[in-house]
Write a protein that holds these residues in place. Structure first.
Motif, mmCIF file in Angstrom:
data_model
loop_
_atom_site.group_PDB
_atom_site.id
_atom_site.type_symbol
_atom_site.label_atom_id
_atom_site.label_comp_id
_atom_site.label_asym_id
_atom_site.label_seq_id
_atom_site.Cartn_x
_atom_site.Cartn_y
_atom_site.Cartn_z
ATOM 1 N N TRP A 15 0.838 -1.198 0.000
ATOM 2 C CA TRP A 15 0.000 0.000 0.000
ATOM 3 C C TRP A 15 0.872 1.247 0.000
ATOM 4 C CZ3 TRP A 15 0.474 3.500 3.948
ATOM 5 C CH2 TRP A 15 1.093 3.067 5.100
ATOM 6 N N HIS A 16 0.298 2.350 -0.472
ATOM 7 C CA HIS A 16 0.934 3.657 -0.364
ATOM 8 C C HIS A 16 -0.144 4.728 -0.361
ATOM 9 C CE1 HIS A 16 0.732 3.019 -4.761
ATOM 10 N NE2 HIS A 16 0.482 4.321 -4.794
ATOM 11 N N ALA A 17 0.185 5.862 0.261
ATOM 12 C CA ALA A 17 -0.780 6.960 0.362
ATOM 13 C C ALA A 17 -0.063 8.238 0.776
ATOM 14 C CB ALA A 17 -1.849 6.644 1.407
ATOM 15 N N TRP A 18 -0.629 9.358 0.395
ATOM 16 C CA TRP A 18 -0.210 10.651 0.923
ATOM 17 C C TRP A 18 -1.051 10.908 2.160
ATOM 18 C CZ3 TRP A 18 3.938 13.342 -0.326
ATOM 19 C CH2 TRP A 18 4.551 13.063 -1.539
ATOM 20 N N VAL A 19 -0.408 11.227 3.262
ATOM 21 C CA VAL A 19 -1.094 11.485 4.522
ATOM 22 C C VAL A 19 -0.643 12.828 5.079
ATOM 23 C CG1 VAL A 19 -1.332 9.025 5.061
ATOM 24 C CG2 VAL A 19 0.673 10.274 5.885
ATOM 25 N N THR A 20 -1.369 13.318 6.064
ATOM 26 C CA THR A 20 -0.989 14.542 6.754
ATOM 27 C C THR A 20 -0.459 14.180 8.128
ATOM 28 O OG1 THR A 20 -2.679 15.795 5.578
ATOM 29 C CG2 THR A 20 -1.800 16.776 7.596
ATOM 30 N N VAL A 21 0.727 14.685 8.432
ATOM 31 C CA VAL A 21 1.344 14.466 9.731
ATOM 32 C C VAL A 21 1.275 15.795 10.484
ATOM 33 C CG1 VAL A 21 3.428 13.757 10.955
ATOM 34 C CG2 VAL A 21 2.895 12.764 8.715
ATOM 35 N N PRO A 22 0.530 15.852 11.605
ATOM 36 C CA PRO A 22 0.399 17.106 12.344
ATOM 37 C C PRO A 22 1.767 17.705 12.685
ATOM 38 C CG PRO A 22 -1.122 15.474 13.207
ATOM 39 C CD PRO A 22 -0.218 14.762 12.230
ATOM 40 N N GLN A 24 3.987 18.595 10.640
ATOM 41 C CA GLN A 24 4.975 18.301 9.602
ATOM 42 C C GLN A 24 4.448 18.558 8.196
ATOM 43 O OE1 GLN A 24 8.169 17.376 10.389
ATOM 44 N NE2 GLN A 24 7.530 17.651 12.514
ATOM 45 N N GLY A 25 3.155 18.451 7.980
ATOM 46 C CA GLY A 25 2.575 18.612 6.647
ATOM 47 C C GLY A 25 2.317 17.275 5.980
ATOM 48 N N ARG A 26 2.355 17.290 4.649
ATOM 49 C CA ARG A 26 2.062 16.082 3.870
ATOM 50 C C ARG A 26 3.283 15.176 3.820
ATOM 51 N NH1 ARG A 26 -2.820 14.576 2.515
ATOM 52 N NH2 ARG A 26 -2.406 14.147 0.358
ATOM 53 N N ALA A 27 3.026 13.866 3.823
ATOM 54 C CA ALA A 27 4.099 12.877 3.753
ATOM 55 C C ALA A 27 3.614 11.674 2.958
ATOM 56 C CB ALA A 27 4.512 12.445 5.153
ATOM 57 N N PHE A 28 4.543 11.001 2.317
ATOM 58 C CA PHE A 28 4.242 9.776 1.581
ATOM 59 C C PHE A 28 4.485 8.603 2.516
ATOM 60 C CE2 PHE A 28 5.224 6.320 -1.393
ATOM 61 C CZ PHE A 28 4.115 6.401 -2.209
ATOM 62 N N ALA A 29 3.498 7.755 2.661
ATOM 63 C CA ALA A 29 3.610 6.581 3.524
ATOM 64 C C ALA A 29 3.404 5.333 2.678
ATOM 65 C CB ALA A 29 2.569 6.634 4.637
ATOM 66 N N SER A 30 4.112 4.268 3.015
ATOM 67 C CA SER A 30 3.940 3.022 2.278
ATOM 68 C C SER A 30 4.302 1.848 3.177
ATOM 69 C CB SER A 30 4.820 3.006 1.021
ATOM 70 O OG SER A 30 6.188 3.023 1.377
ATOM 71 N N GLY A 31 3.866 0.668 2.781
ATOM 72 C CA GLY A 31 4.178 -0.517 3.563
ATOM 73 C C GLY A 31 3.521 -1.746 2.986
ATOM 74 N N THR A 32 3.543 -2.793 3.757
ATOM 75 C CA THR A 32 2.912 -4.052 3.400
ATOM 76 C C THR A 32 2.101 -4.523 4.594
ATOM 77 O OG1 THR A 32 4.800 -4.618 2.000
ATOM 78 C CG2 THR A 32 3.324 -6.411 2.594
ATOM 79 N N VAL A 33 0.904 -4.980 4.326
ATOM 80 C CA VAL A 33 0.045 -5.516 5.385
ATOM 81 C C VAL A 33 -0.306 -6.950 5.013
ATOM 82 C CG1 VAL A 33 -2.060 -4.581 4.348
ATOM 83 C CG2 VAL A 33 -2.019 -5.080 6.768
ATOM 84 N N THR A 34 -0.301 -7.833 6.002
ATOM 85 C CA THR A 34 -0.626 -9.236 5.749
ATOM 86 C C THR A 34 -1.736 -9.705 6.678
ATOM 87 O OG1 THR A 34 1.056 -10.010 7.284
ATOM 88 C CG2 THR A 34 1.718 -9.788 4.996
ATOM 89 N N ALA A 50 -6.331 2.412 10.623
ATOM 90 C CA ALA A 50 -6.190 2.386 12.083
ATOM 91 C C ALA A 50 -4.731 2.542 12.480
ATOM 92 C CB ALA A 50 -6.764 1.087 12.649
ATOM 93 N N TRP A 51 -3.830 1.879 11.769
ATOM 94 C CA TRP A 51 -2.402 1.971 12.068
ATOM 95 C C TRP A 51 -1.884 3.385 11.823
ATOM 96 C CZ3 TRP A 51 2.050 2.951 9.214
ATOM 97 C CH2 TRP A 51 3.244 2.658 9.854
ATOM 98 N N LEU A 52 -2.293 3.984 10.694
ATOM 99 C CA LEU A 52 -1.877 5.364 10.410
ATOM 100 C C LEU A 52 -2.390 6.308 11.493
ATOM 101 C CD1 LEU A 52 -2.426 5.471 6.557
ATOM 102 C CD2 LEU A 52 -0.228 5.632 7.741
ATOM 103 N N GLY A 53 -3.666 6.164 11.873
ATOM 104 C CA GLY A 53 -4.249 7.009 12.908
ATOM 105 C C GLY A 53 -3.558 6.842 14.249
ATOM 106 N N ALA A 54 -3.208 5.614 14.605
ATOM 107 C CA ALA A 54 -2.521 5.354 15.872
ATOM 108 C C ALA A 54 -1.125 5.968 15.893
ATOM 109 C CB ALA A 54 -2.432 3.850 16.118
ATOM 110 N N ASN A 55 -0.581 6.218 14.696
ATOM 111 C CA ASN A 55 0.741 6.825 14.598
ATOM 112 C C ASN A 55 0.676 8.318 14.281
ATOM 113 O OD1 ASN A 55 2.990 4.687 14.847
ATOM 114 N ND2 ASN A 55 1.361 3.680 13.717
ATOM 115 N N GLY A 56 -0.495 8.916 14.491
ATOM 116 C CA GLY A 56 -0.644 10.358 14.373
ATOM 117 C C GLY A 56 -0.871 10.903 12.980
ATOM 118 N N CYS A 57 -1.096 10.052 12.000
ATOM 119 C CA CYS A 57 -1.302 10.505 10.627
ATOM 120 C C CYS A 57 -2.792 10.667 10.344
ATOM 121 C CB CYS A 57 -0.718 9.502 9.637
ATOM 122 S SG CYS A 57 1.041 9.261 9.820
#
Length: 69
Positions: A15-22, A24-34, A50-57
């Motif tokens: 997965w990948h997505a542009w997210v907002t980091v409080p 910091q602004g916009r950031a590109f996030a990516s990873g693999t989920v199984t 849920a994982w992005l939200g738990a990490n402040g994104c």
């Protein structure tokens, strides 16, 4: 959320997505989920969100690109 060793009974999505980091602004996030066999795209998106939200994104599930890994 990164896995490099997946068994045949495991479903993996990259997965990948542009997210907002409080603060910091916009950031590109990516990873693999199984997940176990039968792990659907909707569940994967909820887990990633849920994982992005738990990490402040902040972002929208519709902005997450999900591809078979």
């Amino acid at each position: 959320m990164t896995s490099t060793n997946t068994a045949s009974h495991v479903v993996a999505y990259a997965w990948h997505a542009w997210v907002t980091v409080p603060g910091q602004g916009r950031a590109f996030a990516s990873g693999t989920v199984t997940g176990p066999h039968g792990y659907c795209r909707a569940r994967a998106l909820r887990d990633i969100g849920a994982w992005l939200g738990a990490n402040g994104c902040k972002g929208r599930l519709a902005d997450i690109a999900l591809l078979p890994a």
